[in-house]
Design a protein around this motif. Structure first.
Motif, PDB file in Angstrom:
ATOM      1  N   VAL A   1     -32.780  11.850  23.830  1.00 33.84           N
ATOM      2  CA  VAL A   1     -33.165  13.236  24.118  1.00 33.84           C
ATOM      3  C   VAL A   1     -34.605  13.493  23.678  1.00 33.84           C
ATOM      4  O   VAL A   1     -35.379  14.132  24.397  1.00 33.84           O
ATOM      5  CB  VAL A   1     -32.208  14.217  23.414  1.00 33.84           C
TER       6      VAL A   1
ATOM      7  N   SER B   1     -24.441  11.913  32.644  1.00 36.87           N
ATOM      8  CA  SER B   1     -23.045  12.351  32.574  1.00 36.87           C
ATOM      9  C   SER B   1     -22.345  12.343  33.924  1.00 36.87           C
ATOM     10  O   SER B   1     -21.116  12.375  33.982  1.00 36.87           O
ATOM     11  CB  SER B   1     -22.983  13.760  31.974  1.00 36.87           C
TER      12      SER B   1
ATOM     13  N   SER C   1     -17.664  13.896  29.940  1.00 31.63           N
ATOM     14  CA  SER C   1     -19.127  13.999  29.882  1.00 31.63           C
ATOM     15  C   SER C   1     -19.638  15.089  30.809  1.00 31.63           C
ATOM     16  O   SER C   1     -20.583  15.819  30.468  1.00 31.63           O
ATOM     17  CB  SER C   1     -19.765  12.650  30.242  1.00 31.63           C
TER      18      SER C   1
ATOM     19  N   VAL D   1     -23.295  13.213  24.822  1.00 27.29           N
ATOM     20  CA  VAL D   1     -23.846  13.026  26.170  1.00 27.29           C
ATOM     21  C   VAL D   1     -25.037  12.077  26.128  1.00 27.29           C
ATOM     22  O   VAL D   1     -25.146  11.158  26.945  1.00 27.29           O
ATOM     23  CB  VAL D   1     -24.251  14.386  26.774  1.00 27.29           C
TER      24      VAL D   1
ATOM     25  N   CYS E   1     -21.749  18.307  29.498  1.00 35.45           N
ATOM     26  CA  CYS E   1     -23.093  18.553  30.031  1.00 35.45           C
ATOM     27  C   CYS E   1     -23.166  19.912  30.707  1.00 35.45           C
ATOM     28  O   CYS E   1     -24.175  20.617  30.571  1.00 35.45           O
ATOM     29  CB  CYS E   1     -23.466  17.434  31.012  1.00 35.45           C
TER      30      CYS E   1
ATOM     31  N   GLY F   1     -29.529  14.596  31.117  1.00 41.38           N
ATOM     32  CA  GLY F   1     -28.114  14.731  30.804  1.00 41.38           C
ATOM     33  C   GLY F   1     -27.254  14.840  32.049  1.00 41.38           C
ATOM     34  O   GLY F   1     -26.166  14.249  32.120  1.00 41.38           O
TER      35      GLY F   1
ATOM     36  N   TYR G   1     -26.608  17.877  23.034  1.00 38.96           N
ATOM     37  CA  TYR G   1     -26.299  16.602  23.701  1.00 38.96           C
ATOM     38  C   TYR G   1     -25.825  15.537  22.704  1.00 38.96           C
ATOM     39  O   TYR G   1     -24.795  14.888  22.942  1.00 38.96           O
ATOM     40  CB  TYR G   1     -27.520  16.104  24.475  1.00 38.96           C
TER      41      TYR G   1
ATOM     42  N   PRO H   1     -30.657  21.544  24.221  1.00 40.07           N
ATOM     43  CA  PRO H   1     -30.158  20.198  24.539  1.00 40.07           C
ATOM     44  C   PRO H   1     -30.473  19.167  23.453  1.00 40.07           C
ATOM     45  O   PRO H   1     -29.749  18.165  23.336  1.00 40.07           O
ATOM     46  CB  PRO H   1     -30.888  19.842  25.845  1.00 40.07           C
TER      47      PRO H   1
END
Length: 645
Positions: A85, A502, A41, A79, A45, A498, A74, A70
């Motif tokens: 998100v 992560s 992760s 992630v 990230c 994130g 992600y 992202p």
């Protein structure tokens, strides 16, 4: 050989034209081994963070588009979920910004900003030193509530009108002196030399105008109300247009009109009667962009970087109830006052010299003909606004009411108005701004029981027969609402989320453990110098968005109160004042042709040092008891333990 060299040059030109496309494709592919070799992760990230940061710094794609990276990377790398998100792209600060933009739209629509600016300049007078200080004060005040970009765009045409009047009066004085044969405080040889240079320069200007097939214009004419001229002031028409690449305030990327290079050179060589007049133009022009930057520091809504810090800090440390409108204002207002005075002194010393008695005297006996003409010009512009109108009064009341409600929500030393409600923690500054912004869409712009229509700069609104037409319309709001900044800020929140989920921020903090031997002030100073250098070449919001998670992790690792490093870094990221590309206000001022890049670098370097020094003074003095910086707070301890687990 020549053909081969020409072919190589042609290839280089094509590569240079396609440089942005190359960056967009090459960067993700070159960094792709990182998540493939280390499918963790943290690595995934880090990959998303680096790709987004390179896109922001290089501006290979628009800032708002890069902030969407992202949103799809992600979920692809596992992630964050797509719904998680998406939730990061609309936060409390988005609503806060929307309410502020409603008020800003009303201020601009009813010309309240012009009235405030002209009135403050009238109070200051036309002496060069006091004129610069007056413009700086009104710019700082407006920039507290409006974006730095829009404030500069509003004030600069007013300053340009005053400067043109100063120049025109100087040309008239030069001709009068040549006819009369005497000039005060100058010998005849110097006067004759100056007149010869002036005539020569004027002939060169006329020759260049004929060569370019442009109609000659009187240097003293002011054509008002032309299309394409901001705020209706008489500026010279421009021929080339470029777009500001970075956004430092609440406005989206705005078009800044850059005069033709030949015209700018002609202006620098020939328009100014004396070198001192040129120095006054430089000093006043640069003072406005610096004052806009200083004013943006004072309030949370003053610039987008303040909003980015507030939301990321409150998201990372939800238990920390220390950052609100009141605490930020108490900390930053003394910084702005000290910076305002020191910046004025620095510009005065650099361009006007040290004779403060001559340039700052308020005595009417010391006023010259040119200064009296400049004052008359300012009074004429103020008279055009007419008496204060009903919409201006309503806007002013909303302005004061919003400020008071922000201050008294949770002042800290006494219970705020939120204590009147049973449930705590539900009301924020965004609640106030959205409520008052919503009311502006409902309140009629005409006085009740009055048949007269309000005066407005917009002809469509002024001719509107609807007696219940509101203070602002959705078009007024949409014209100012910076949706790109909203997405950019949301992308920063997504990156921060994130890094938190992560564990990347914890990993970064562990790599910075060798810095544990440094005292807190040294860590803060290094952070301030680093962001101040980077922001000269990169977007302010993008720079802060990249550095905030790193500095937060560093503070937690070194057991330093995160506010000790985050607040100074947030303020210093606004000090990109050495180059025209540093921020939009710099580009706007540069477009008027009074200053060169060397002038901006020389003056901006001093302002940068002043800013870092004043911020360091604040965080080590009155910032310590205000934010309790001597202890590692419990809310940061809880975040550190949770992150370690």
């Amino acid at each position: 050989m020549r053909l081969e060299a020409a072919a190589r040059m042609d290839v280089f030109r094509k590569l240079w034209r396609a440089r942005k496309l190359i960056v967009v494709v090459f960067i993700p592919l070159s960094l792709l081994p990182l998540p493939l070799v280390h499918p963790t992760s943290e690595a995934c990230c880090a990959y998303v963070l680096m790709v987004t940061a390179v896109y922001w710094v290089s501006e290979a794609v628009p800032l708002g588009a890069a902030a969407l990276v992202p949103a799809f990377l992600y979920p692809l790398f596992g992630v964050l979920k797509s719904s998680e998100v998406a939730a990061e792209y609309c936060k409390d600060t988005t609503l806060l910004l929307m309410g502020v933009i409603c008020l800003a739209a009303s201020i601009e629509k009813w010309n309240l900003h012009k009235r405030i600016a002209l009135r403050m300049v009238m109070i200051a007078g036309a002496k060069p030193g006091m004129l610069v200080l007056g413009f700086m004060c009104c710019t700082v005040f407006l920039s507290m509530w409006l974006s730095n970009t829009s404030t500069t765009a509003m004030v600069m045409p007013i300053a340009e009108a005053v400067l043109q009047q100063l120049i025109c009066t100087g040309l008239a004085d030069s001709h009068d002196y040549s006819e009369s044969g005497d000039a005060p405080e100058e010998d005849s040889a110097a006067v004759s030399t100056k007149e010869e240079n002036l005539d020569k320069n004027q002939l060169e200007l006329l020759y260049q105008n004929e060569q370019n097939e442009r109609p000659k214009q009187d240097l003293c004419s002011f054509t008002e109300g032309q299309a394409g001229e901001p705020n209706g002031f008489g500026l010279q028409p421009v021929l080339n247009k470029t777009f500001v690449r970075q956004s430092n305030g609440h406005l989206p990327q705005v078009a800044v009109e850059i005069p033709n290079v030949k015209r700018v050179r002609a202006r620098r060589d020939s328009q100014y009667p004396t070198k001192r007049d040129h120095m006054i133009c430089k000093c006043l022009s640069l003072s406005i962009t610096y004052a806009a930057t200083i004013g943006g520091l004072i309030t949370i809504t003053g610039t987008s970087t303040n909003l980015i810090f507030a939301e990321q800090f409150n998201t990372r440390y939800p238990e920390a109830k220390v950052i609100n409108f009141g605490t930020w204002f108490i900390f930053s207002f003394p910084i702005a006052i000290i910076m305002l005075v020191l910046t004025w002194l620095w510009l005065h010393f650099l361009f006007l010299g040290c004779n403060f008695r001559e340039t700052c005297s308020l005595s009417k006996k010391r006023k010259t003909r040119r200064e009296m003409m400049s004052e008359q010009r300012i009074q004429e512009e103020y008279a055009k606004l007419g008496p204060i109108s009903y919409p201006e009064v309503v806007t002013g009341i909303f302005f004061i009411l919003m400020t008071l409600l922000w201050f008294t929500r949770e002042p800290g030393f006494v219970p705020g108005w939120t204590s009147l409600f049973e449930k705590k923690g539900y009301r924020t500054d965004a609640t106030v701004s959205v409520l008052l912004g919503f009311l502006l869409f409902l309140i009629p712009a005409r006085r009740p029981f009055s048949s007269s229509s309000p005066s407005c700069s917009n002809s469509e609104d002024s001719s509107d027969p609807d007696p219940l037409a509101p203070m602002i319309t959705w078009k007024d709001f949409q014209r100012l609402m910076p949706w790109e900044i909203v997405i950019l800020v949301g992308g920063g929140y997504a990156l921060a989320a994130g890094c938190k989920v992560s564990g990347l921020s914890v990993w970064i903090g562990r790599q910075l453990e060798p810095m544990s031997g440094l005292p807190p002030w040294a860590v803060t100073l290094l952070a301030c110098l680093l962001v101040s250098a980077v922001t000269e070449f990169a977007s302010n919001p993008a720079t802060l968005t990249v550095f905030l998670p790193i500095l937060s992790a560093l503070s937690e690792t070194l057991l330093i109160n995160p506010l000790h490093t985050l607040i100074p870094s947030t303020m210093c990221v606004s000090f990109g004042v050495m180059l025209p590309v540093g921020n939009p206000p710099n580009a706007i001022v540069f477009s008027y042709g009074h200053v060169k890049i060397s002038d901006m670098v020389k003056a901006g370097f001093g302002v940068n040092l002043i800013g870092v020094a004043v911020v360091m003074l604040a965080i080590t003095t009155w910032g310590v008891p205000l934010f309790n910086l001597t202890e590692f707070p419990a809310w940061a301890v809880a975040r550190n333990v949770t992150g370690g687990l």
